[in-house]
Design a protein around this motif. Structure first.
Motif, PDB file in Angstrom:
ATOM      1  N   ARG A  64       0.361  -1.075   0.199  1.00 25.59           N
ATOM      2  CA  ARG A  64       0.351   0.245  -0.068  1.00 25.59           C
ATOM      3  C   ARG A  64       1.179   1.253   0.556  1.00 25.59           C
ATOM      4  O   ARG A  64       2.020   1.173   0.676  1.00 25.59           O
ATOM      5  CB  ARG A  64      -1.193   0.263   1.312  1.00 25.59           C
ATOM      6  CG  ARG A  64      -1.751  -1.451   1.232  1.00 25.59           C
ATOM      7  CD  ARG A  64      -2.130  -0.997   2.294  1.00 25.59           C
ATOM      8  NE  ARG A  64      -1.745  -0.690   4.172  1.00 25.59           N
ATOM      9  CZ  ARG A  64      -1.332  -1.396   4.474  1.00 25.59           C
ATOM     10  NH1 ARG A  64      -1.087  -2.430   4.647  1.00 25.59           N
ATOM     11  NH2 ARG A  64      -0.801  -1.160   5.294  1.00 25.59           N
ATOM     12  N   THR A  72       0.651   6.081   0.416  1.00 23.45           N
ATOM     13  CA  THR A  72      -0.128   7.092   1.054  1.00 23.45           C
ATOM     14  C   THR A  72      -0.040   8.560  -0.353  1.00 23.45           C
ATOM     15  O   THR A  72       1.495   8.485  -0.035  1.00 23.45           O
ATOM     16  CB  THR A  72      -0.195   7.155   2.424  1.00 23.45           C
ATOM     17  OG1 THR A  72      -0.775   6.515   2.520  1.00 23.45           O
ATOM     18  CG2 THR A  72      -1.370   8.471   2.626  1.00 23.45           C
ATOM     19  N   GLU A  97      -2.141  10.622 -10.516  1.00 19.29           N
ATOM     20  CA  GLU A  97      -3.423   9.503  -9.859  1.00 19.29           C
ATOM     21  C   GLU A  97      -3.097   8.294 -10.025  1.00 19.29           C
ATOM     22  O   GLU A  97      -2.554   7.559  -9.730  1.00 19.29           O
ATOM     23  CB  GLU A  97      -4.565  10.157  -9.481  1.00 19.29           C
ATOM     24  CG  GLU A  97      -4.694  11.548  -7.729  1.00 19.29           C
ATOM     25  CD  GLU A  97      -5.860  11.729  -7.906  1.00 19.29           C
ATOM     26  OE1 GLU A  97      -6.692  11.241  -7.610  1.00 19.29           O
ATOM     27  OE2 GLU A  97      -6.145  13.337  -7.521  1.00 19.29           O
ATOM     28  N   GLN A 123      -2.379   4.276  -9.117  1.00 16.56           N
ATOM     29  CA  GLN A 123      -2.703   4.178  -8.887  1.00 16.56           C
ATOM     30  C   GLN A 123      -2.410   2.239  -9.649  1.00 16.56           C
ATOM     31  O   GLN A 123      -2.843   1.346  -9.227  1.00 16.56           O
ATOM     32  CB  GLN A 123      -4.173   4.343  -9.618  1.00 16.56           C
ATOM     33  CG  GLN A 123      -4.839   4.527  -8.346  1.00 16.56           C
ATOM     34  CD  GLN A 123      -6.530   5.786  -8.898  1.00 16.56           C
ATOM     35  OE1 GLN A 123      -6.785   5.903 -10.341  1.00 16.56           O
ATOM     36  NE2 GLN A 123      -6.857   6.302  -7.892  1.00 16.56           N
ATOM     37  N   GLY A 157      -3.736  -0.575  -2.696  1.00 21.88           N
ATOM     38  CA  GLY A 157      -4.297  -0.070  -2.376  1.00 21.88           C
ATOM     39  C   GLY A 157      -3.629   2.049  -2.204  1.00 21.88           C
ATOM     40  O   GLY A 157      -2.623   1.609  -1.774  1.00 21.88           O
ATOM     41  N   GLU A 204      -3.323   6.066  -0.801  1.00 23.28           N
ATOM     42  CA  GLU A 204      -4.843   6.459   0.060  1.00 23.28           C
ATOM     43  C   GLU A 204      -4.381   7.445  -0.896  1.00 23.28           C
ATOM     44  O   GLU A 204      -2.975   7.883  -1.059  1.00 23.28           O
ATOM     45  CB  GLU A 204      -4.411   5.895   1.126  1.00 23.28           C
ATOM     46  CG  GLU A 204      -5.411   7.294   2.314  1.00 23.28           C
ATOM     47  CD  GLU A 204      -5.025   7.356   3.846  1.00 23.28           C
ATOM     48  OE1 GLU A 204      -5.896   7.909   4.963  1.00 23.28           O
ATOM     49  OE2 GLU A 204      -3.749   6.074   4.449  1.00 23.28           O
ATOM     50  N   LYS A 205      -5.007   8.648  -1.151  1.00 20.50           N
ATOM     51  CA  LYS A 205      -4.768  10.027  -1.356  1.00 20.50           C
ATOM     52  C   LYS A 205      -5.130  10.867  -0.429  1.00 20.50           C
ATOM     53  O   LYS A 205      -6.696  11.067   0.440  1.00 20.50           O
ATOM     54  CB  LYS A 205      -5.848  10.619  -3.143  1.00 20.50           C
ATOM     55  CG  LYS A 205      -5.305   9.283  -3.813  1.00 20.50           C
ATOM     56  CD  LYS A 205      -6.155   9.303  -5.004  1.00 20.50           C
ATOM     57  CE  LYS A 205      -6.971   8.593  -5.241  1.00 20.50           C
ATOM     58  NZ  LYS A 205      -8.386   9.162  -5.755  1.00 20.50           N
ATOM     59  N   ILE A 206      -4.552  11.505   0.098  1.00 17.14           N
ATOM     60  CA  ILE A 206      -4.527  12.581   0.698  1.00 17.14           C
ATOM     61  C   ILE A 206      -4.651  14.659   0.543  1.00 17.14           C
ATOM     62  O   ILE A 206      -3.462  14.346   0.324  1.00 17.14           O
ATOM     63  CB  ILE A 206      -3.810  12.321   2.421  1.00 17.14           C
ATOM     64  CG1 ILE A 206      -4.649  11.273   2.878  1.00 17.14           C
ATOM     65  CG2 ILE A 206      -3.951  13.396   2.833  1.00 17.14           C
ATOM     66  CD1 ILE A 206      -3.456  10.927   4.459  1.00 17.14           C
ATOM     67  N   CYS A 260      -0.719   9.919   9.786  1.00 16.58           N
ATOM     68  CA  CYS A 260      -0.711   8.526   8.967  1.00 16.58           C
ATOM     69  C   CYS A 260       0.472   7.451   9.868  1.00 16.58           C
ATOM     70  O   CYS A 260       0.129   6.252  10.213  1.00 16.58           O
ATOM     71  CB  CYS A 260      -0.093   8.569   7.497  1.00 16.58           C
ATOM     72  SG  CYS A 260      -1.418   9.399   7.162  1.00 16.58           S
ATOM     73  N   GLN A 320      -1.054   5.889  12.799  1.00 13.19           N
ATOM     74  CA  GLN A 320      -2.407   4.869  12.415  1.00 13.19           C
ATOM     75  C   GLN A 320      -1.239   3.427  12.270  1.00 13.19           C
ATOM     76  O   GLN A 320      -1.557   2.859  11.947  1.00 13.19           O
ATOM     77  CB  GLN A 320      -2.825   5.283  11.030  1.00 13.19           C
ATOM     78  CG  GLN A 320      -3.443   4.233  10.304  1.00 13.19           C
ATOM     79  CD  GLN A 320      -4.499   3.432  12.026  1.00 13.19           C
ATOM     80  OE1 GLN A 320      -5.364   4.292  12.536  1.00 13.19           O
ATOM     81  NE2 GLN A 320      -5.483   2.224  11.496  1.00 13.19           N
TER      82      GLN A 320
END
Length: 273
Positions: A206, A208, A223, A227, A233, A235-237, A262, A265
Motif C-alpha cells: 500500500r 499514501t 493519480e 494507481q 491500495g 490512499e490519497k490525502i 498516518c 495509524q
C-alpha cells in the motif's frame, strides 16, 4: 523517540535533506526522523547514477539504524520515487513496509509498463494530453491570471532544455564507458536523469499519496499512474499547498499534521501485530 519506529525520508532532486528540518520538528520529539542525503553531495564521493542503486544504498544505511521491518519511509518529489523503489526492494527481500508516504511525488516511468510503451503513438497521446491539461487550467483562470500561468510555465523551459542536454552528455559517457568528469557530477542533474531512466515495477503493498492541491500543472497522470504502480491500495490525502512550498513554513504545518496521523495509524497497526 521512545519505542516509536523511525520515519526515514529520502531527499528530492537537489540531494539535500535540510528542507525536511521543519517537518521533522513538527512531527514531534517522540517521532524519530532520519533523512537520506545524496551520496556525492559533498564532492568527496562518486554519486550514484540510477534510482535502483540509490535505493539499495539507502536500505543498507537504514538497516544500520533499524535492522528489520516493518519500515516507515517516504520522500518528496523525486524522493518519493526513491522511497517507492526502496519499498519494492524491501518487499522483494521479505521485509514489511507499513507506511510508504509519497509527498507530492510523480509516478516516474509508470507509462513504460503500459501497452505500446515507447511507441510514437504513446508519446503523441501523452503530448496531446499535456496540452489539453494546460488548456483546461487556463480556462479556469481569469484575465491576467492566464498570462501569469503562461509566463510561469515558460520560465521552466530553459531548465528543461538544460536537463535534456545534460542527460545526453551523461548517456554519451555511459556508452563509451568513460568515468563521468567532475564538471558533470551535478547531483541535481544526475537525479533528474536517473528519474527519467527509471523503469519501475508494480509494488504489491500500500501507499499514501499526499497531493499538493493548489498546483496547476500539466501532470494529468499523477493519480492514475500511482494507481497502476501500487497494487495493494493507494490512499490519497489532499494538502492545500503547492509542490515547492509543501515542506516550507507555514504550509508544512498542514503536511506535518496529516503525516503524523498516518504515522500514528502505522504504529497502531504494528502494535496490533
Amino acid at each position: 523517540g521512545g519505542d516509536r519506529r523511525p520515519f526515514f525520508c529520502v531527499h528530492a532532486a537537489g540531494g539535500n535533506v535540510l528542507e525536511y528540518h521543519a517537518l521533522a520538528q513538527l512531527l514531534g520529539p517522540d517521532q524519530p526522523f532520519y533523512g537520506f542525503q545524496a551520496v556525492g553531495l559533498d564532492g568527496a564521493q562518486l554519486p550514484h547514477t540510477t534510482i535502483k542503486e540509490m535505493a539499495a544504498h539507502y536500505i543498507r544505511e537504514m538497516r544500520e539504524v533499524q535492522p528489520e521491518g516493518p519500515y516507515l519511509i517516504g520522500g518528496r518529489s523525486s524522493g518519493g520515487t526513491l522511497a517507492f523503489e526502496m519499498a519494492c526492494q524491501l518487499m522483494s527481500q521479505g521485509d514489511e513496509v507499513e507506511l510508504l508516504a509519497l509527498l507530492d511525488a510523480y509516478p516516474a516511468g509508470y507509462f513504460k509498463l503500459l501497452p505500446g510503451s515507447g511507441s510514437r503513438r504513446q508519446r503523441a497521446v501523452r503530448f496531446v494530453r499535456r496540452i489539453q491539461t494546460h488548456g483546461q487550467n487556463i480556462q479556469q483562470l481569469k484575465g491576467q491570471e492566464k498570462l501569469s500561468y503562461l509566463a510561469d510555465k515558460l520560465k521552466f523551459a530553459p531548465g528543461k532544455t538544460k536537463h535534456k542536454i545534460y542527460r545526453r552528455a551523461f548517456k554519451l559517457y555511459q556508452r563509451i564507458g568513460r568515468r563521468l568528469p567532475a564538471v558533470l557530477r551535478n547531483i541535481e542533474e544526475l537525479n533528474f536523469a536517473a528519474v527519467r531512466d527509471y523503469m519501475p515495477q508494480v509494488y504489491p503493498g500500500r501507499a499514501t499519496l499526499f497531493l499538493a492541491s493548489d498546483d496547476r500543472t500539466a501532470a494529468f497522470d499523477v493519480e492514475e499512474g500511482w494507481q497502476g504502480l501500487v497494487a495493494g491500495g493507494l490512499e490519497k490525502i489532499s494538502v492545500s499547498e503547492n509542490h515547492l512550498d509543501l515542506v516550507k513554513e507555514p504550509h508544512v504545518r498542514t503536511l506535518a499534521e496529516k503525516l503524523r496521523a498516518c504515522l500514528d495509524q502505522a504504529h497502531r497497526q504494528i502494535d496490533m501485530g
